[in-house]
Write an enzyme that holds these catalytic residues in place. Structure first.
Site, PDB file in Angstrom:
ATOM      1  N   ASN A   1       0.873  -1.178   0.000  1.00 43.22           N
ATOM      2  CA  ASN A   1       0.000   0.000   0.000  1.00 43.22           C
ATOM      3  C   ASN A   1       0.908   1.225   0.000  1.00 43.22           C
ATOM      4  OD1 ASN A   1      -1.749   2.083   0.575  1.00 43.22           O
ATOM      5  ND2 ASN A   1      -2.295   1.347   2.628  1.00 43.22           N
TER       6      ASN A   1
ATOM      7  N   LYS B   1       0.064   4.314  -0.110  1.00 41.23           N
ATOM      8  CA  LYS B   1      -0.523   5.474   0.583  1.00 41.23           C
ATOM      9  C   LYS B   1      -0.335   6.729  -0.277  1.00 41.23           C
ATOM     10  CE  LYS B   1       0.096   3.039   4.908  1.00 41.23           C
ATOM     11  NZ  LYS B   1       0.253   3.080   6.353  1.00 41.23           N
TER      12      LYS B   1
ATOM     13  N   HIS C   1      -9.237   1.030   5.363  1.00 43.08           N
ATOM     14  CA  HIS C   1      -7.929   1.203   6.019  1.00 43.08           C
ATOM     15  C   HIS C   1      -8.096   2.105   7.238  1.00 43.08           C
ATOM     16  CE1 HIS C   1      -3.778   2.282   6.766  1.00 43.08           C
ATOM     17  NE2 HIS C   1      -3.447   1.220   6.066  1.00 43.08           N
TER      18      HIS C   1
ATOM     19  N   GLU D   1      -6.398   4.453   8.322  1.00 41.45           N
ATOM     20  CA  GLU D   1      -6.170   5.883   8.073  1.00 41.45           C
ATOM     21  C   GLU D   1      -7.422   6.534   7.491  1.00 41.45           C
ATOM     22  OE1 GLU D   1      -2.566   5.276   5.852  1.00 41.45           O
ATOM     23  OE2 GLU D   1      -1.584   4.656   7.704  1.00 41.45           O
TER      24      GLU D   1
ATOM     25  N   GLU E   1      -4.749  -5.071  10.696  1.00 41.62           N
ATOM     26  CA  GLU E   1      -3.723  -4.055  10.860  1.00 41.62           C
ATOM     27  C   GLU E   1      -3.939  -3.332  12.186  1.00 41.62           C
ATOM     28  OE1 GLU E   1      -1.953  -2.884   6.772  1.00 41.62           O
ATOM     29  OE2 GLU E   1      -3.587  -1.522   7.230  1.00 41.62           O
TER      30      GLU E   1
ATOM     31  N   GLY F   1       3.242   2.065  10.791  1.00 40.05           N
ATOM     32  CA  GLY F   1       4.182   3.161  10.626  1.00 40.05           C
ATOM     33  C   GLY F   1       4.954   3.498  11.894  1.00 40.05           C
TER      34      GLY F   1
ATOM     35  N   SER G   1       4.163  -2.381  10.133  1.00 40.23           N
ATOM     36  CA  SER G   1       5.626  -2.452  10.239  1.00 40.23           C
ATOM     37  C   SER G   1       6.210  -3.790   9.768  1.00 40.23           C
ATOM     38  CB  SER G   1       6.075  -2.129  11.668  1.00 40.23           C
ATOM     39  OG  SER G   1       5.632  -0.827  12.035  1.00 40.23           O
TER      40      SER G   1
HETATM   41  P1  13P Z   1       3.523   0.213   7.594  1.00 45.30           P
HETATM   42  O1  13P Z   1       4.001  -1.063   6.928  1.00 45.30           O
HETATM   43  O2  13P Z   1       4.228   1.429   7.077  1.00 45.30           O
HETATM   44  O3  13P Z   1       3.490   0.089   9.067  1.00 45.30           O
HETATM   45  O4  13P Z   1       1.989   0.393   7.123  1.00 45.30           O
HETATM   46  C1  13P Z   1       1.103  -0.658   7.220  1.00 45.30           C
HETATM   47  C2  13P Z   1      -0.138  -0.294   6.493  1.00 45.30           C
HETATM   48  O5  13P Z   1      -0.880   0.575   6.909  1.00 45.30           O
HETATM   49  C3  13P Z   1      -0.431  -0.988   5.224  1.00 45.30           C
HETATM   50  O6  13P Z   1      -1.724  -0.726   4.781  1.00 45.30           O
END
Ligand code: 13P
Length: 251
Positions: A11, A13, A97, A99, A169, A175, A215
């Site tokens: 992803n 983002k 997601h 976010e 997740e 992150g 992560s």
């Molecule tokens: P990270 O791998 O940067 O922690 O992000 C995970 C994520 O949100 C994938 O959709």
């Protein structure tokens, strides 16, 4: 019933301009061209979808989008429909997601409508669920996940969800560099699989792929994939560079 072939998804983002995205996609197509035993997807930003799709043509890497809107068309400034994603070459779409839930107020009801729209256009939904740190600390992890899954998948029948992929997740691991422990991940994945079994039947649950996200890096993918209920990963930061992502794919 879909087989549980390992599935590694990236992803991106809100990263990468058009030219950056195409360059990375071309590198990935080259590095991953001989991979046959797993499903791979990358989800670039909307502006790069069609061009990245071109760069991935004849490669084992599929194209996914990070979001969609549930209406098929209309006066919805700024939104993108499922059919538009299909026409840009997408096979998958990430839905719900954390976010999007956190920063854009997406609700389980929105998630349900988005999954409905994806299914209508034969786009494979990657439904994301996850608890925050305070929800975990308050021992509410399972009730939060139960609610996200039950409400997001309300009113569906198993046949409509045969291409569904679930992604766990934990928000506190995204992150942050803090990966959930393999035991924590396995515990949640196994609970999610039983929940899906209750909702849609044992054979559906046995074939459902459940990805872990938060992560994930080349250093921890191997041990995560050893867990019996971990069928792949949804990778954020570490999917932005072709070399690192390829290492994860070839764990
Ligand atoms: P990270 O791998 O940067 O922690 O992000 C995970 C994520 O949100 C994938 O959709």
């Amino acid at each position: 019933m879909e087989s549980r072939r390992p599935f590694i998804a990236g992803n991106w983002k809100m990263y990468k301009t058009l030219s950056e995205a195409v360059k990375t996609a071309e590198e990935m197509a080259e590095l991953l061209r001989d991979i046959k035993d797993r499903d791979i997807m990358i989800a670039p930003p909307f502006t790069a979808l069609a061009a990245v799709g071109e760069a991935l043509r004849n490669s084992p890497v599929s194209l996914g989008a990070q979001n969609l809107y549930w209406e098929s068309e209309g006066a919805y400034t700024g939104e993108i429909s499922a059919a538009m994603l299909v026409s840009a070459g997408c096979r998958y779409v990430i839905i719900g997601h954390s976010e999007r839930r956190q920063y854009f107020g997406e609700t389980d009801e929105d998630v349900r409508r988005k999954i409905r729209a994806a299914v209508r256009e034969n786009l494979r939904p990657v439904l994301c669920v996850g608890e925050t740190e305070s929800e975990r600390d308050a021992k509410n992890t399972f009730s939060v996940l139960d609610k996200q899954v039950k409400n997001g998948l309300k009113d569906f029948v198993s046949d409509e969800l045969k291409h569904l992929v679930l992604a766990y997740e934990p928000v506190w691991a995204i992150g942050t560099g803090k990966t959930a422990s393999t035991e924590q991940v396995q515990e949640v994945h196994s609970r999610l699989r039983s929940l899906l079994g209750t909702l849609f039947g044992e054979s559906f649950a046995a074939g459902l792929r459940i990805l872990y996200g938060g992560s994930v890096k080349p250093e921890n993918i191997g041990e995560l994939m050893q867990m019996p209920d971990v069928d792949g990963a949804l990778v954020g930061g570490a999917s932005l560079k072709a070399a690192g992502f390829s290492k994860i794919v070839s764990y």
